[in-house]
Design a protein around this motif. Structure first.
Motif, mmCIF file in Angstrom:
data_model
loop_
_atom_site.group_PDB
_atom_site.id
_atom_site.type_symbol
_atom_site.label_atom_id
_atom_site.label_comp_id
_atom_site.label_asym_id
_atom_site.label_seq_id
_atom_site.Cartn_x
_atom_site.Cartn_y
_atom_site.Cartn_z
ATOM 1 N N ILE A 164 65.437 59.582 59.362
ATOM 2 C CA ILE A 164 63.740 60.686 58.421
ATOM 3 C C ILE A 164 61.860 60.132 59.192
ATOM 4 O O ILE A 164 61.855 60.084 59.206
ATOM 5 C CB ILE A 164 64.170 60.234 57.617
ATOM 6 N N ASP A 165 62.160 58.525 58.506
ATOM 7 C CA ASP A 165 61.263 58.147 58.762
ATOM 8 C C ASP A 165 61.068 57.817 60.169
ATOM 9 O O ASP A 165 59.622 58.495 60.414
ATOM 10 C CB ASP A 165 61.830 56.311 57.824
ATOM 11 N N LYS A 166 62.112 57.239 61.584
ATOM 12 C CA LYS A 166 61.124 58.007 62.815
ATOM 13 C C LYS A 166 61.271 58.585 63.122
ATOM 14 O O LYS A 166 60.383 59.499 63.614
ATOM 15 C CB LYS A 166 62.679 57.189 63.064
ATOM 16 N N THR A 167 61.526 60.287 62.483
ATOM 17 C CA THR A 167 61.241 61.358 62.598
ATOM 18 C C THR A 167 59.874 61.454 62.430
ATOM 19 O O THR A 167 58.862 62.341 63.187
ATOM 20 C CB THR A 167 61.888 62.767 62.210
ATOM 21 N N TYR A 168 59.596 61.639 60.971
ATOM 22 C CA TYR A 168 57.977 61.785 60.770
ATOM 23 C C TYR A 168 57.176 60.861 61.313
ATOM 24 O O TYR A 168 56.195 61.576 61.719
ATOM 25 C CB TYR A 168 58.301 61.136 58.561
ATOM 26 N N GLN A 169 56.882 59.543 61.775
ATOM 27 C CA GLN A 169 56.457 58.775 62.162
ATOM 28 C C GLN A 169 56.424 59.695 63.700
ATOM 29 O O GLN A 169 54.624 59.738 64.264
ATOM 30 C CB GLN A 169 56.620 57.545 63.031
ATOM 31 N N ASP A 170 57.182 60.327 64.420
ATOM 32 C CA ASP A 170 57.174 60.834 65.811
ATOM 33 C C ASP A 170 56.300 62.308 64.694
ATOM 34 O O ASP A 170 55.291 62.934 66.467
ATOM 35 C CB ASP A 170 58.660 61.433 65.836
ATOM 36 N N LEU A 175 51.475 73.287 66.858
ATOM 37 C CA LEU A 175 52.854 72.796 67.173
ATOM 38 C C LEU A 175 53.979 73.451 66.606
ATOM 39 O O LEU A 175 53.971 73.743 65.799
ATOM 40 C CB LEU A 175 52.764 70.805 66.439
ATOM 41 N N ASN A 176 54.786 73.218 67.577
ATOM 42 C CA ASN A 176 55.922 73.456 68.160
ATOM 43 C C ASN A 176 56.981 72.990 68.944
ATOM 44 O O ASN A 176 57.473 73.054 69.710
ATOM 45 C CB ASN A 176 55.788 75.254 68.578
ATOM 46 N N ASP A 177 57.694 71.992 67.987
ATOM 47 C CA ASP A 177 58.003 70.849 68.341
ATOM 48 C C ASP A 177 59.872 70.879 68.403
ATOM 49 O O ASP A 177 59.873 70.919 66.910
ATOM 50 C CB ASP A 177 57.743 69.829 68.785
ATOM 51 N N ASN A 178 60.364 70.403 69.240
ATOM 52 C CA ASN A 178 62.479 70.495 68.101
ATOM 53 C C ASN A 178 62.191 68.412 68.496
ATOM 54 O O ASN A 178 62.025 68.006 69.578
ATOM 55 C CB ASN A 178 63.154 70.560 68.924
ATOM 56 N N THR A 224 65.190 68.108 63.991
ATOM 57 C CA THR A 224 64.105 68.839 63.350
ATOM 58 C C THR A 224 63.713 69.378 64.095
ATOM 59 O O THR A 224 62.868 68.425 65.171
ATOM 60 C CB THR A 224 63.857 67.256 62.882
ATOM 61 N N ASN A 225 63.121 70.814 63.749
ATOM 62 C CA ASN A 225 62.031 71.524 64.172
ATOM 63 C C ASN A 225 61.338 71.682 63.550
ATOM 64 O O ASN A 225 61.306 71.712 62.246
ATOM 65 C CB ASN A 225 63.248 72.941 63.844
ATOM 66 N N VAL A 226 59.934 72.008 63.924
ATOM 67 C CA VAL A 226 58.621 71.656 63.498
ATOM 68 C C VAL A 226 58.114 72.631 64.321
ATOM 69 O O VAL A 226 57.190 73.147 65.228
ATOM 70 C CB VAL A 226 58.064 70.192 63.826
#
Length: 81
Positions: free
Chosen positions: A63-69, A32-35, A18-20
């Motif tokens: 997906i849930d873990k990524t969302y939390q991160d 924020l600019n993170d992978n 996921t790239n945000v």
């Protein structure tokens, strides 16, 4: 990720990348600019439908873990403001 001696797959791996990128709308300042990369393995089940359910549950957990991160990273950024 794993095959038996006959070459039959017995375990799969799902990798979620996921790239945000978040910018302040008013100032265009980068917030924020993170992978984020996370993975999980799951084993093949006796029934195909059970394997699909396990695949979907594994993806949902990733997906849930990524969302939390992501939320954690955002909260850390705002603590510095």
């Amino acid at each position: 990720t794993i095959k038996d001696s006959a070459g039959k797959i017995i375990e799969y791996r799902i990798t979620l990348r996921t790239n945000v990128s978040i910018n302040n709308y008013l100032t265009n300042e980068e917030i924020l600019n993170d992978n984020f990369t996370i993975y999980s393995n799951y084993k093949i089940q006796d029934q195909h439908t059970e394997t699909k359910k396990l695949e979907n549950k594994t993806l949902e957990n990733l997906i849930d873990k990524t969302y939390q991160d992501i939320l954690f990273k955002i909260s850390e950024k705002f603590k510095k403001w």
